[in-house]
Design a protein around this motif. Structure first.
Motif, PDB file in Angstrom:
ATOM      1  N   GLY A  19      39.616  37.250  46.306  1.00  0.00           N
ATOM      2  CA  GLY A  19      39.940  35.983  45.655  1.00  0.00           C
ATOM      3  C   GLY A  19      40.016  36.078  44.148  1.00  0.00           C
ATOM      4  N   TYR A  20      40.053  37.301  43.616  1.00  0.00           N
ATOM      5  CA  TYR A  20      40.176  37.536  42.174  1.00  0.00           C
ATOM      6  C   TYR A  20      41.180  38.655  41.933  1.00  0.00           C
ATOM      7  CZ  TYR A  20      35.974  34.779  41.254  1.00  0.00           C
ATOM      8  OH  TYR A  20      35.059  33.756  41.162  1.00  0.00           O
ATOM      9  N   GLU A  21      41.758  38.661  40.726  1.00  0.00           N
ATOM     10  CA  GLU A  21      42.609  39.776  40.328  1.00  0.00           C
ATOM     11  C   GLU A  21      42.122  40.335  39.004  1.00  0.00           C
ATOM     12  OE1 GLU A  21      46.699  39.110  39.106  1.00  0.00           O
ATOM     13  OE2 GLU A  21      46.231  37.038  38.613  1.00  0.00           O
ATOM     14  N   LEU A  22      42.302  41.633  38.845  1.00  0.00           N
ATOM     15  CA  LEU A  22      41.949  42.319  37.611  1.00  0.00           C
ATOM     16  C   LEU A  22      43.036  42.056  36.581  1.00  0.00           C
ATOM     17  CD1 LEU A  22      40.052  44.368  36.180  1.00  0.00           C
ATOM     18  CD2 LEU A  22      41.565  46.168  37.033  1.00  0.00           C
ATOM     19  N   GLN A  23      42.628  41.729  35.363  1.00  0.00           N
ATOM     20  CA  GLN A  23      43.568  41.510  34.268  1.00  0.00           C
ATOM     21  C   GLN A  23      43.048  42.179  33.016  1.00  0.00           C
ATOM     22  OE1 GLN A  23      44.008  37.268  33.790  1.00  0.00           O
ATOM     23  NE2 GLN A  23      45.420  37.104  35.510  1.00  0.00           N
ATOM     24  N   PHE A  24      43.995  42.533  32.145  1.00  0.00           N
ATOM     25  CA  PHE A  24      43.635  42.996  30.805  1.00  0.00           C
ATOM     26  C   PHE A  24      44.019  41.916  29.811  1.00  0.00           C
ATOM     27  CE2 PHE A  24      43.847  47.267  32.746  1.00  0.00           C
ATOM     28  CZ  PHE A  24      42.581  47.702  32.376  1.00  0.00           C
ATOM     29  N   ARG A  25      43.049  41.461  29.070  1.00  0.00           N
ATOM     30  CA  ARG A  25      43.241  40.554  27.945  1.00  0.00           C
ATOM     31  C   ARG A  25      42.600  41.272  26.752  1.00  0.00           C
ATOM     32  NH1 ARG A  25      45.052  35.720  29.880  1.00  0.00           N
ATOM     33  NH2 ARG A  25      44.943  35.529  32.137  1.00  0.00           N
ATOM     34  N   HIS A  26      43.153  42.432  26.484  1.00  0.00           N
ATOM     35  CA  HIS A  26      42.649  43.488  25.612  1.00  0.00           C
ATOM     36  C   HIS A  26      41.481  44.195  26.306  1.00  0.00           C
ATOM     37  CE1 HIS A  26      42.224  45.924  22.093  1.00  0.00           C
ATOM     38  NE2 HIS A  26      40.969  45.579  21.971  1.00  0.00           N
ATOM     39  N   HIS A  27      40.504  43.435  26.768  1.00  0.00           N
ATOM     40  CA  HIS A  27      39.434  43.976  27.605  1.00  0.00           C
ATOM     41  C   HIS A  27      39.664  43.494  29.030  1.00  0.00           C
ATOM     42  CE1 HIS A  27      37.365  44.159  23.595  1.00  0.00           C
ATOM     43  NE2 HIS A  27      37.216  45.384  24.055  1.00  0.00           N
ATOM     44  N   ALA A  28      39.008  44.134  29.966  1.00  0.00           N
ATOM     45  CA  ALA A  28      39.162  43.773  31.373  1.00  0.00           C
ATOM     46  C   ALA A  28      38.453  42.461  31.681  1.00  0.00           C
ATOM     47  CB  ALA A  28      38.609  44.891  32.257  1.00  0.00           C
ATOM     48  N   THR A  29      39.037  41.717  32.587  1.00  0.00           N
ATOM     49  CA  THR A  29      38.405  40.521  33.129  1.00  0.00           C
ATOM     50  C   THR A  29      38.932  40.326  34.546  1.00  0.00           C
ATOM     51  OG1 THR A  29      37.793  38.205  32.716  1.00  0.00           O
ATOM     52  CG2 THR A  29      40.108  38.821  32.280  1.00  0.00           C
ATOM     53  N   VAL A  30      38.329  39.405  35.263  1.00  0.00           N
ATOM     54  CA  VAL A  30      38.842  39.019  36.571  1.00  0.00           C
ATOM     55  C   VAL A  30      39.138  37.527  36.522  1.00  0.00           C
ATOM     56  CG1 VAL A  30      37.769  40.864  37.927  1.00  0.00           C
ATOM     57  CG2 VAL A  30      36.485  38.771  37.498  1.00  0.00           C
ATOM     58  N   GLU A  31      40.210  37.153  37.191  1.00  0.00           N
ATOM     59  CA  GLU A  31      40.627  35.754  37.245  1.00  0.00           C
ATOM     60  C   GLU A  31      40.825  35.357  38.696  1.00  0.00           C
ATOM     61  OE1 GLU A  31      41.185  33.341  34.828  1.00  0.00           O
ATOM     62  OE2 GLU A  31      40.246  34.747  33.434  1.00  0.00           O
ATOM     63  N   PRO A  32      40.496  34.116  39.044  1.00  0.00           N
ATOM     64  CA  PRO A  32      40.695  33.665  40.422  1.00  0.00           C
ATOM     65  C   PRO A  32      42.160  33.796  40.857  1.00  0.00           C
ATOM     66  CG  PRO A  32      39.340  32.093  39.238  1.00  0.00           C
ATOM     67  CD  PRO A  32      39.863  33.080  38.225  1.00  0.00           C
ATOM     68  N   ASN A  33      42.356  34.339  42.045  1.00  0.00           N
ATOM     69  CA  ASN A  33      43.666  34.451  42.673  1.00  0.00           C
ATOM     70  C   ASN A  33      43.397  34.648  44.162  1.00  0.00           C
ATOM     71  OD1 ASN A  33      46.047  35.331  43.877  1.00  0.00           O
ATOM     72  ND2 ASN A  33      46.720  36.465  42.080  1.00  0.00           N
ATOM     73  N   ALA A  34      43.702  33.615  44.942  1.00  0.00           N
ATOM     74  CA  ALA A  34      43.376  33.617  46.372  1.00  0.00           C
ATOM     75  C   ALA A  34      43.991  34.799  47.122  1.00  0.00           C
ATOM     76  CB  ALA A  34      43.820  32.305  47.009  1.00  0.00           C
ATOM     77  N   ASP A  35      45.109  35.327  46.623  1.00  0.00           N
ATOM     78  CA  ASP A  35      45.821  36.394  47.328  1.00  0.00           C
ATOM     79  C   ASP A  35      45.472  37.797  46.832  1.00  0.00           C
ATOM     80  OD1 ASP A  35      47.200  34.439  48.798  1.00  0.00           O
ATOM     81  OD2 ASP A  35      48.704  34.242  47.210  1.00  0.00           O
ATOM     82  N   ALA A  36      44.467  37.914  45.993  1.00  0.00           N
ATOM     83  CA  ALA A  36      44.166  39.214  45.376  1.00  0.00           C
ATOM     84  C   ALA A  36      42.739  39.653  45.686  1.00  0.00           C
ATOM     85  CB  ALA A  36      44.383  39.128  43.860  1.00  0.00           C
ATOM     86  N   GLU A  37      42.455  40.884  45.267  1.00  0.00           N
ATOM     87  CA  GLU A  37      41.104  41.435  45.366  1.00  0.00           C
ATOM     88  C   GLU A  37      40.960  42.514  44.298  1.00  0.00           C
ATOM     89  OE1 GLU A  37      40.673  43.009  49.319  1.00  0.00           O
ATOM     90  OE2 GLU A  37      42.131  44.598  48.978  1.00  0.00           O
TER      91      GLU A  37
END
Length: 159
Positions: free
Chosen positions: A36-54
């Motif tokens: 329910g989360y996806e990995l993102q880079f916003r200069h540093h790593a973070t996770v954001e809610p996304n029902a279709d991700a892991e």
């Protein structure tokens, strides 16, 4: 004896050498998928809610002293906040703490050094690097779109 918590790492804290230095009392509890989360880079790593991700995570057992060290490193509570998440570890449902970036920063590529540290952590813990590669590609694409838009605005102002 201090109480231990489970911490789900997805960025540079997946790197065993970095965590040994940063949190000397921590121990690896295992790997899991943060659904329910996806990995993102916003200069540093973070996770954001996304029902279709892991996102693959490395679970650490932290004592209170190491949690304080990590809070300082992560810029808690201003840069990252802490949230409680439920994961499956060895077929069992467990609660873990995860750091999630505050604010609405745009997607932005990490430095090569930061990315390499995370990639090394993925490899040394047997995690699938495709999640990391996808997050990087999305950050690069976002930056390219933003640059194209800025160039078009500049072009429109000239002509």
């Amino acid at each position: 004896m201090s109480k231990k918590i489970l911490y789900a790492a997805y960025g540079s804290n997946i790197n065993l050498e970095q965590m040994a230095y940063r949190c000397p009392n921590s121990t690896v509890a295992g790997t899991a998928m943060l659904k329910g989360y996806e990995l993102q880079f916003r200069h540093h790593a973070t996770v954001e809610p996304n029902a279709d991700a892991e996102v693959p995570v490395l679970l650490w057992e932290l004592d209170s002293q190491d949690e304080r060290f990590l809070d300082k490193y992560e810029g808690w509570p201003k840069y990252y906040r802490k949230e409680s998440i439920t994961l499956e570890l060895n077929g069992e449902s467990v609660e873990a703490m995860v750091y999630i970036m505050n604010g609405d920063r745009p997607l932005e590529s990490p430095t090569a050094q930061y990315y390499d540290i995370i990639e090394q952590g993925y490899r040394e813990n047997g995690l699938n690097t495709s999640y990391l590669e996808t997050a990087l590609a999305e950050a690069v694409q976002s930056e390219n779109i933003e640059m194209d838009e800025e160039m078009q605005i500049g072009f429109d102002m000239i002509y």
